[in-house]
Design an enzyme around this catalytic site. Structure first.
Site, PDB file in Angstrom:
ATOM      1  N   CYS A 113       1.556  64.910  -4.655  1.00  0.00           N
ATOM      2  CA  CYS A 113       2.262  64.392  -5.825  1.00  0.00           C
ATOM      3  C   CYS A 113       1.943  62.921  -6.087  1.00  0.00           C
ATOM      4  O   CYS A 113       2.299  62.390  -7.130  1.00  0.00           O
ATOM      5  CB  CYS A 113       3.757  64.577  -5.637  1.00  0.00           C
ATOM      6  N   HIS A 253       7.909  59.885  -9.623  1.00  0.00           N
ATOM      7  CA  HIS A 253       7.558  61.295  -9.451  1.00  0.00           C
ATOM      8  C   HIS A 253       8.818  62.142  -9.662  1.00  0.00           C
ATOM      9  O   HIS A 253       9.897  61.802  -9.194  1.00  0.00           O
ATOM     10  CB  HIS A 253       6.978  61.524  -8.051  1.00  0.00           C
ATOM     11  N   ASN A 283       9.118  70.115 -10.636  1.00  0.00           N
ATOM     12  CA  ASN A 283       8.155  69.252  -9.952  1.00  0.00           C
ATOM     13  C   ASN A 283       6.739  69.777 -10.219  1.00  0.00           C
ATOM     14  O   ASN A 283       6.392  70.859  -9.750  1.00  0.00           O
ATOM     15  CB  ASN A 283       8.481  69.269  -8.453  1.00  0.00           C
TER      16      ASN A 283
HETATM   17  N1  ACO Z   1      19.874  78.734  -4.185  1.00  0.00           N
HETATM   18  C1  ACO Z   1      20.992  78.861  -3.439  1.00  0.00           C
HETATM   19  N2  ACO Z   1      21.095  78.399  -2.192  1.00  0.00           N
HETATM   20  C2  ACO Z   1      20.001  77.807  -1.668  1.00  0.00           C
HETATM   21  C3  ACO Z   1      18.806  77.648  -2.382  1.00  0.00           C
HETATM   22  C4  ACO Z   1      18.761  78.151  -3.695  1.00  0.00           C
HETATM   23  N3  ACO Z   1      17.677  78.058  -4.490  1.00  0.00           N
HETATM   24  N4  ACO Z   1      17.911  77.001  -1.611  1.00  0.00           N
HETATM   25  C5  ACO Z   1      18.524  76.763  -0.458  1.00  0.00           C
HETATM   26  N5  ACO Z   1      19.792  77.248  -0.476  1.00  0.00           N
HETATM   27  C6  ACO Z   1      20.816  77.215   0.565  1.00  0.00           C
HETATM   28  C7  ACO Z   1      20.229  77.076   1.932  1.00  0.00           C
HETATM   29  O1  ACO Z   1      19.858  78.337   2.465  1.00  0.00           O
HETATM   30  C8  ACO Z   1      21.395  76.471   2.693  1.00  0.00           C
HETATM   31  O2  ACO Z   1      22.267  77.481   3.039  1.00  0.00           O
HETATM   32  P1  ACO Z   1      23.000  77.477   4.474  1.00  0.00           P
HETATM   33  O3  ACO Z   1      23.823  76.218   4.469  1.00  0.00           O
HETATM   34  O4  ACO Z   1      23.802  78.731   4.439  1.00  0.00           O
HETATM   35  O5  ACO Z   1      21.891  77.461   5.471  1.00  0.00           O
HETATM   36  C9  ACO Z   1      22.088  75.601   1.647  1.00  0.00           C
HETATM   37  O6  ACO Z   1      21.621  76.069   0.374  1.00  0.00           O
HETATM   38  C10 ACO Z   1      21.751  74.136   1.747  1.00  0.00           C
HETATM   39  O7  ACO Z   1      20.355  74.006   1.888  1.00  0.00           O
HETATM   40  P2  ACO Z   1      19.681  72.617   2.067  1.00  0.00           P
HETATM   41  O8  ACO Z   1      18.236  72.804   2.371  1.00  0.00           O
HETATM   42  O9  ACO Z   1      20.520  71.787   2.986  1.00  0.00           O
HETATM   43  O10 ACO Z   1      19.836  72.044   0.594  1.00  0.00           O
HETATM   44  P3  ACO Z   1      19.527  70.594   0.124  1.00  0.00           P
HETATM   45  O11 ACO Z   1      20.716  70.003  -0.486  1.00  0.00           O
HETATM   46  O12 ACO Z   1      18.794  69.817   1.172  1.00  0.00           O
HETATM   47  O13 ACO Z   1      18.496  70.863  -1.060  1.00  0.00           O
HETATM   48  C11 ACO Z   1      16.184  70.785  -1.552  1.00  0.00           C
HETATM   49  C12 ACO Z   1      17.283  71.516  -0.809  1.00  0.00           C
HETATM   50  C13 ACO Z   1      16.479  70.827  -3.044  1.00  0.00           C
HETATM   51  C14 ACO Z   1      14.850  71.496  -1.287  1.00  0.00           C
HETATM   52  C15 ACO Z   1      16.113  69.323  -1.071  1.00  0.00           C
HETATM   53  O14 ACO Z   1      16.057  69.266   0.341  1.00  0.00           O
HETATM   54  C16 ACO Z   1      14.950  68.580  -1.634  1.00  0.00           C
HETATM   55  O15 ACO Z   1      14.885  68.316  -2.813  1.00  0.00           O
HETATM   56  N6  ACO Z   1      13.988  68.155  -0.786  1.00  0.00           N
HETATM   57  C17 ACO Z   1      12.811  67.449  -1.203  1.00  0.00           C
HETATM   58  C18 ACO Z   1      11.886  68.418  -1.820  1.00  0.00           C
HETATM   59  C19 ACO Z   1      10.748  67.731  -2.518  1.00  0.00           C
HETATM   60  O16 ACO Z   1      10.888  66.726  -3.140  1.00  0.00           O
HETATM   61  N7  ACO Z   1       9.585  68.358  -2.409  1.00  0.00           N
HETATM   62  C20 ACO Z   1       8.425  67.994  -3.032  1.00  0.00           C
HETATM   63  C21 ACO Z   1       7.901  66.697  -2.563  1.00  0.00           C
HETATM   64  S1  ACO Z   1       6.207  66.503  -2.537  1.00  0.00           S
HETATM   65  C22 ACO Z   1       5.621  67.376  -3.702  1.00  0.00           C
HETATM   66  O17 ACO Z   1       6.095  67.203  -4.749  1.00  0.00           O
HETATM   67  C23 ACO Z   1       4.511  68.391  -3.511  1.00  0.00           C
END
Ligand code: ACO
Length: 334
Positions: A113, A253, A283
């Site tokens: 990214c 980004h 993204n």
């Molecule tokens: N719908 C419903 N529930 C979900 C989903 C979904 N789509 N995805 C995950 N969950 C659940 C998980 O299973 C978890 O359940 P549990 O507590 O029973 O285990 C709960 O939601 C919380 O999950 P977390 O992973 O803690 O959620 P978080 O608030 O951290 O959000 C996310 C997840 C959105 C992926 C976040 O961590 C994030 O944005 N990370 C950075 C990602 C990023 O920027 N990536 C790209 C960067 S580089 C590039 O762009 C190539």
């Protein structure tokens, strides 16, 4: 060294829109969860026939038209992508050929990214030294092709698109005023497509295990992103001899609204100076920043002399930031 700026810009996203509601039909997720955790409402998805070179071609065509430059004038085409048409040849060669940029050298650049920032940093060196006059930098991704559509923690995050910029010499004092690039390969596997390369060649087993799809440790990437977005912005402003008060526009980004908000808070600038369009596109990796820049320009949010900071982070891990004093007037007489 010559000053180098962006004299033409363009972007393209495929027509098909996939909303959060669409995911509810085949995944245990909800519109409410996706919006509250990411800010994303919809994303554009390339058709089955469309590959990343198609998206990059459309964006490149628009940027050249915007700059009023014939394809034969382009000296170098750089495509930043992690979703190339093929492992080889380079997507940049295919795009240059289709554009008719027959005098151009071409190569791909992979920095996730941060790819567009790495791309303009690289391309501008060729123009600054006088080796080349016109460089086309394209950030494009067809991430929908490498997602695991049954993994709700990743497939809801990404979208497809491309954005392009034409780099040329500009008036002294304008254009790029500083770059800050970095990497930390110790976190490389936090965000990867494990199979298909020489480490883990394609086999029936890799396909069965879904190893050709994007895999991510979301929480770790999140923490890394918040830290480097703020730090890289501060460092690049220092390099340019500017401070955060000088920023007219921040183009971050577009990964997650919570990451953008946290980085903006850390940086301490007013949210009304920050471009956010991830609600519409998700993204788009290397395409996110140039698409957001193009939209901002077309919406009249950028004027001559504005100080723009662009900052990104991504797989590698990588990060990159640049400061741009905006002008679209090229200076081709020297
Ligand atoms: N719908 C419903 N529930 C979900 C989903 C979904 N789509 N995805 C995950 N969950 C659940 C998980 O299973 C978890 O359940 P549990 O507590 O029973 O285990 C709960 O939601 C919380 O999950 P977390 O992973 O803690 O959620 P978080 O608030 O951290 O959000 C996310 C997840 C959105 C992926 C976040 O961590 C994030 O944005 N990370 C950075 C990602 C990023 O920027 N990536 C790209 C960067 S580089 C590039 O762009 C190539």
């Amino acid at each position: 060294m010559r000053s180098v700026g962006i004299v033409g810009i363009g972007s393209y996203v495929p027509e098909t829109v996939m909303t959060n509601k669409d995911f509810e039909e085949f995944l245990d997720t909800s519109d409410e969860w996706i919006i509250s955790r990411t800010g994303i409402k919809q994303r554009h998805i390339a058709s089955k026939e469309m590959s990343v070179s198609d998206l990059c071609y459309q964006a490149g065509l628009k940027a050249l038209a915007d700059a009023q430059i014939a394809p034969e004038e382009v000296d170098l085409v750089i495509v930043a992508t992690v979703t190339p048409d093929y492992a080889f040849p380079a997507t940049a060669c295919l795009v240059a050929d289709r554009l008719g940029a027959r005098n151009a050298a071409s190569f791909d650049l992979e920095a996730g990214c941060s790819g567009f920032i790495y791309g303009v940093a690289t391309g501008s060196q060729f123009v600054a030294t006088g080796l080349y006059k016109t460089v086309l930098v394209i950030g494009g991704e067809a991430l929908s092709k490498v997602l695991n559509w049954s993994d709700r923690s990743t497939c809801i995050l990404f979208g497809d698109g491309a954005g392009a910029a034409v780099l040329q010499p500009v008036e002294d004092g304008y254009g790029f005023l500083g770059f800050e690039l970095g990497s930390d390969g110790s976190g490389g596997l936090l965000l990867s497509q494990p199979a298909g390369g020489s480490k883990c060649p394609a086999s029936l087993e890799t396909v069965e295990k879904n190893l050709h799809t994007l895999q991510m440790e979301g929480k770790e990437v999140y923490k890394f992103a918040v830290r480097v977005m703020g730090d890289a912005s501060v460092k690049v402003l220092e390099k340019a001899g500017l401070s955060k008060e000088d920023i007219d526009l921040l183009v971050p980004h577009q990964a997650n609204i919570r990451i953008v908000d946290a980085a903006v808070k850390r940086l301490g600038i007013s949210p009304d100076k920050v471009i956010v369009n991830l609600d519409k596109y998700g993204n788009m990796s290397a395409a996110s920043i140039p698409v957001a820049l193009d939209e901002s320009f077309k919406a009249g949010r950028i004027k001559e002399g504005d100080i723009i900071v662009m900052v990104g982070f991504g797989t590698g891990l990588t990060w990159g930031a640049c400061v741009l004093k905006w002008t679209k007037v090229g200076k081709m007489d020297d």
